[in-house]
Design a protein around this motif. Sequence first.
Motif, PDB file in Angstrom:
ATOM      1  N   ALA A  75       0.828  -1.205   0.000  1.00 44.58           N
ATOM      2  CA  ALA A  75       0.000   0.000   0.000  1.00 44.58           C
ATOM      3  C   ALA A  75       0.862   1.255   0.000  1.00 44.58           C
ATOM      4  CB  ALA A  75      -0.935  -0.006   1.204  1.00 44.58           C
ATOM      5  N   ASN A  76       1.949   1.246   0.763  1.00 45.66           N
ATOM      6  CA  ASN A  76       2.871   2.373   0.821  1.00 45.66           C
ATOM      7  C   ASN A  76       3.507   2.608  -0.547  1.00 45.66           C
ATOM      8  OD1 ASN A  76       5.765   3.088   3.007  1.00 45.66           O
ATOM      9  ND2 ASN A  76       4.840   4.292   1.400  1.00 45.66           N
ATOM     10  N   THR A  77       3.969   1.542  -1.169  1.00 46.45           N
ATOM     11  CA  THR A  77       4.606   1.650  -2.482  1.00 46.45           C
ATOM     12  C   THR A  77       3.654   2.226  -3.513  1.00 46.45           C
ATOM     13  OG1 THR A  77       6.123  -0.173  -2.057  1.00 46.45           O
ATOM     14  CG2 THR A  77       5.651   0.320  -4.358  1.00 46.45           C
ATOM     15  N   TYR A  99       2.765  10.367   7.020  1.00 40.73           N
ATOM     16  CA  TYR A  99       3.456   9.117   6.732  1.00 40.73           C
ATOM     17  C   TYR A  99       4.052   8.516   8.002  1.00 40.73           C
ATOM     18  CZ  TYR A  99       3.413   8.314   1.664  1.00 40.73           C
ATOM     19  OH  TYR A  99       3.051   7.964   0.382  1.00 40.73           O
ATOM     20  N   ALA A 100       4.598   9.358   8.862  1.00 34.29           N
ATOM     21  CA  ALA A 100       5.213   8.850  10.098  1.00 34.29           C
ATOM     22  C   ALA A 100       4.177   8.152  10.970  1.00 34.29           C
ATOM     23  CB  ALA A 100       5.862   9.998  10.859  1.00 34.29           C
ATOM     24  N   ARG A 101       2.982   8.701  11.045  1.00 31.69           N
ATOM     25  CA  ARG A 101       1.929   8.082  11.855  1.00 31.69           C
ATOM     26  C   ARG A 101       1.502   6.735  11.283  1.00 31.69           C
ATOM     27  NH1 ARG A 101      -1.725  13.581  12.422  1.00 31.69           N
ATOM     28  NH2 ARG A 101      -0.419  14.623  13.982  1.00 31.69           N
ATOM     29  N   LYS A 102       1.600   6.603   9.973  1.00 30.09           N
ATOM     30  CA  LYS A 102       1.242   5.347   9.303  1.00 30.09           C
ATOM     31  C   LYS A 102       2.426   4.377   9.258  1.00 30.09           C
ATOM     32  CE  LYS A 102      -1.937   3.226   6.646  1.00 30.09           C
ATOM     33  NZ  LYS A 102      -3.287   2.846   7.113  1.00 30.09           N
ATOM     34  N   ARG A 103       3.601   4.874   9.659  1.00 30.96           N
ATOM     35  CA  ARG A 103       4.854   4.133   9.536  1.00 30.96           C
ATOM     36  C   ARG A 103       5.183   3.826   8.082  1.00 30.96           C
ATOM     37  NH1 ARG A 103       4.858  -0.014  14.793  1.00 30.96           N
ATOM     38  NH2 ARG A 103       4.686   1.632  16.375  1.00 30.96           N
TER      39      ARG A 103
END
Length: 307
Positions: free
Chosen positions: A190-192, A261-265
């Motif tokens: 999902a991040n990618t 993004y940091a909160r989602k890691r």
Amino acid sequence: MRILLTGSSGWLGSALAPRLRGLGHEVIGIDPVPSTETQIVGSIADRELVIRTVRDNRIEAIIHSGALHKPNIENSANSDFVAANVQGTLNLLDAAVAEGVERFVFTSTTSLMISQAIRDGFKGGARKAAWLTEAMSPEPRNIYGVTKLSAEHLCRLYHLQHGLPAVVLRTARFFPEADDMAHAIEQSDANTKANELLFRRLTVEDAAAAHIAALEKTPQLGFDAFIVSAPTPFQPNDCDALIRDAPSVVARYFPDFPELYARKRWTMFSSIDRVYDASRARDRLGFVCRTSFADVLAALRAEEGAA
């Protein structure tokens, strides 16, 4: 319209067929793989089958999304790619001309725009990201790209020789499989895919919508080719910095992305090596993907608000 949809059992075909029917079109799907969206199980490399299908169903438009794709390179011979992607396209074009088909939409790929020289530059530390538009002359690096470009040329030729209205859509990535980029192993799928919406991806829903837009505009356009990708926030003058420090460039356009993004890691790619510019599709086709990187961030903000 009575529409022949090739690749009707595939990821795009399965999303496109219901939308076409919802608009009142009659859709005849053809694919070697059976599915609920496929009425004719068979290969477009079968010339007689294609000609009979177009004639007997009184087809008025063809959306040609069926093909052997890049992942098939590992288990298919070059001749298989030529049969499916080149001969299959030729069969459809010949049938279209013979039966008076009014519109032809061909699903191509941005992959054919990445030459071996460009690929080597990515691997060897390119000095700037490649800004990719329809104006460049493609030099495909594998049999998939070669056959898709050959099919594009056939579409152009049949427009010039026979007046067949044809539109080519060079779609960026929209497949559901995990990414094959080297740095993708550092991120979740999902991040990618969220990162790629900045420069080289679209959703399958947007891919389907682009084909519908092309179907509507084909008679006015005659022949044209378009990159179809989520709208990028970047500009050509960002290309130097995108190679060196992509997160800083993204942060200029989306200042709260690092915190979200940091909160989602999640993490951003350290380097972005190419950008597909879809502005021509916006300007001439009147199509812009609905889902972009901004929508990803909006969803992350909504998640944070609901927590």
